[in-house]
Design an enzyme around this catalytic site. Structure first.
Site, PDB file in Angstrom:
ATOM      1  N   GLY A  33      -2.543 -24.593  -2.960  1.00  0.00           N
ATOM      2  CA  GLY A  33      -2.897 -23.177  -2.780  1.00  0.00           C
ATOM      3  C   GLY A  33      -2.327 -22.270  -3.850  1.00  0.00           C
ATOM      4  O   GLY A  33      -2.116 -21.084  -3.621  1.00  0.00           O
ATOM      5  N   LEU A  68      -4.263 -23.646  -8.806  1.00  0.00           N
ATOM      6  CA  LEU A  68      -4.297 -24.689  -9.838  1.00  0.00           C
ATOM      7  C   LEU A  68      -5.240 -25.826  -9.438  1.00  0.00           C
ATOM      8  O   LEU A  68      -5.173 -26.920  -9.976  1.00  0.00           O
ATOM      9  CB  LEU A  68      -2.879 -25.229 -10.091  1.00  0.00           C
ATOM     10  CG  LEU A  68      -1.842 -24.178 -10.497  1.00  0.00           C
ATOM     11  CD1 LEU A  68      -0.443 -24.779 -10.561  1.00  0.00           C
ATOM     12  CD2 LEU A  68      -2.188 -23.559 -11.859  1.00  0.00           C
ATOM     13  N   ASP A  70     -13.798 -25.534 -11.066  1.00  0.00           N
ATOM     14  CA  ASP A  70     -12.692 -26.478 -10.896  1.00  0.00           C
ATOM     15  C   ASP A  70     -13.144 -27.926 -11.071  1.00  0.00           C
ATOM     16  O   ASP A  70     -12.443 -28.745 -11.663  1.00  0.00           O
ATOM     17  CB  ASP A  70     -12.059 -26.302  -9.507  1.00  0.00           C
ATOM     18  CG  ASP A  70     -11.651 -24.856  -9.273  1.00  0.00           C
ATOM     19  OD1 ASP A  70     -11.537 -24.114 -10.257  1.00  0.00           O
ATOM     20  OD2 ASP A  70     -11.483 -24.461  -8.100  1.00  0.00           O
TER      21      ASP A  70
HETATM   22  C1  GLA Z   1     -11.643 -20.508  -7.470  1.00  0.00           C
HETATM   23  C2  GLA Z   1     -12.980 -21.196  -7.290  1.00  0.00           C
HETATM   24  C3  GLA Z   1     -13.734 -21.315  -8.625  1.00  0.00           C
HETATM   25  C4  GLA Z   1     -13.787 -19.982  -9.369  1.00  0.00           C
HETATM   26  C5  GLA Z   1     -12.399 -19.335  -9.393  1.00  0.00           C
HETATM   27  C6  GLA Z   1     -12.419 -17.948  -9.964  1.00  0.00           C
HETATM   28  O1  GLA Z   1     -10.789 -21.312  -8.224  1.00  0.00           O
HETATM   29  O2  GLA Z   1     -12.796 -22.477  -6.763  1.00  0.00           O
HETATM   30  O3  GLA Z   1     -15.041 -21.811  -8.400  1.00  0.00           O
HETATM   31  O4  GLA Z   1     -14.739 -19.127  -8.822  1.00  0.00           O
HETATM   32  O5  GLA Z   1     -11.819 -19.250  -8.106  1.00  0.00           O
HETATM   33  O6  GLA Z   1     -12.719 -17.994 -11.325  1.00  0.00           O
END
Ligand code: GLA
Length: 373
Positions: free
Chosen positions: A124, A127, A174
């Protein structure tokens, strides 16, 4: 990354059998390009040298999935035939069983498996611990079952698992950042075309400051920002708000929609600015500060703790800093400055405000999704 031998020892202690597959999935920092992924924009993430190590052992019961994590109390134990109801998934098992379920949904035949999970990636913290777990499980199951899934398929399935079964309507950032990471390089992603390629980074590590304010993406703020961006794009007759010009974004009469749109449009320009800086061997650190200010004022996803970190490190000699990830807490990255000076400044600012002390670590930029055994 946890040493492979330690992860294997933990697995042996749990399941008293030899491991068959060991997979490492790194966390990521997003150098720049925040809240652009679901808006058809640009981002520049980098995988780090901390992450999740997943050890898979052959199950003695051919159709059973068992999982244990060093950081979670509850053990997950379920028969593959019973993984039908997504609603039954709760807590951290949502990620694990969600990843199993998407493979079953696509008709892959799976054997039972015992999973043990070790991690040095804080949960959380912005990362990408959840995406790392999903990618590790999908990739690990592909190896365990001889499915030979392509990297694109692993990434797509991990994303689908998070969207469909882990209750978070996240973008692709991500999963791309981790699935396509190359050691010591950043990944340039264009979410309008879903094309990505790697680029050189003119440094080898970054300071990460975890605010220790932990968020969940399913809390509501993230979903509301998505809807606002979609509404802004609709009003301006664009498929994505990233297609708007700055004049169009500024013409929106609703103040919230205008601010969200201005953030996305200017953030895409900042990503291009940093790519140009990297090509010249520079950090482009000032773009990080501008990004943070826009996330704070226009997108309104920072919080008092991450703002305080950025202010403090900039006052004590950093070249640039900003919050990373979805926001409402999580971590900041810092470029330049003296580690001890920055740390003592932030600790004293936090203590003055009565905030819980943040955690500091240097992140190497060498993460890749890989088979470690
Ligand atoms: C989170 C989400 C990503 C992206 C970021 C903000 O990490 O999982 O898909 O939207 O926020 O850039």
């Amino acid at each position: 990354m946890i040493e492979t031998s330690k992860a294997i020892d933990f697995a042996r202690g749990q399941f008293s059998a030899n491991p068959k597959v060991v997979v490492e999935a790194p966390g990521r920092i997003n150098y720049i390009g925040e809240h652009t992924d679901y808006n058809g924009g640009l981002a520049l993430p980098i995988a780090i040298d901390r992450g999740i190590t997943l050890v898979i052992t052959e199950s003695s019961d051919g159709s059973r999935i068992r999982a244990i994590s060093e950081s979670q109390r509850d053990v997950v134990e379920v028969d593959l035939d019973d993984i039908v109801q997504a609603e039954a998934f709760a807590g951290w098992s949502r990620y694990l069983l969600g990843a199993v379920k998407v493979l079953l949904d696509d008709g892959y035949a799976l054997r039972g498996a015992d999973f043990s999970i070790s991690s040095d990636l804080p949960l959380g913290s912005g990362l990408s611990s959840s995406a790392a777990l999903l990618l590790a499980v999908v990739f690990g199951l592909s190896l365990h079952n001889g499915l030979d899934l392509s990297r694109d398929t692993v990434v797509e399935l991990a994303h689908r698992a998070e969207k469909s079964y882990a209750g978070a309507n996240v973008g692709y950032l991500d999963h791309f950042a981790i699935g396509f990471a190359t050691s010591n390089r950043a990944t340039m992603i264009d979410f309008a075309t879903m094309k990505h390629k790697s680029c050189e980074i003119p440094f080898t590590e970054l300071l990460v400051v975890d605010s220790n304010v932990h968020h969940s993406i399913s809390d509501g703020g993230y979903g509301r920002r998505r809807v606002e961006c979609e509404n802004a794009a609709k009003i301006l007759n664009h498929r994505f708000i990233s297609e708007a010009t700055i004049e169009e974004a500024e013409s929106l009469s609703d103040v919230d929609l205008r601010n969200r749109a201005v953030h996305v449009v200017t953030e895409n320009s900042r990503v291009q600015g940093v790519i140009g800086a990297f090509q010249e061997g520079k950090t482009g650190a000032h773009y990080l500060v501008e990004s943070h200010e826009s996330l704070r004022d226009n997108f309104q996803v920072s919080c008092a703790e991450t703002d305080l970190i950025v202010e403090g490190v900039m006052r004590s000699g950093a070249e640039g800093a900003r919050m990373v990830g979805g926001g409402f807490g999580g971590s900041c990255i810092v470029v330049g400055g003296d580690y001890e000076d920055l740390k003592s400044q932030v600790i004293s600012d936090f203590s003055r405000r009565g905030f819980r002390e943040p955690t500091f670590f240097r992140a190497g930029l060498s993460g890749v999704l890989r088979q470690a055994l």
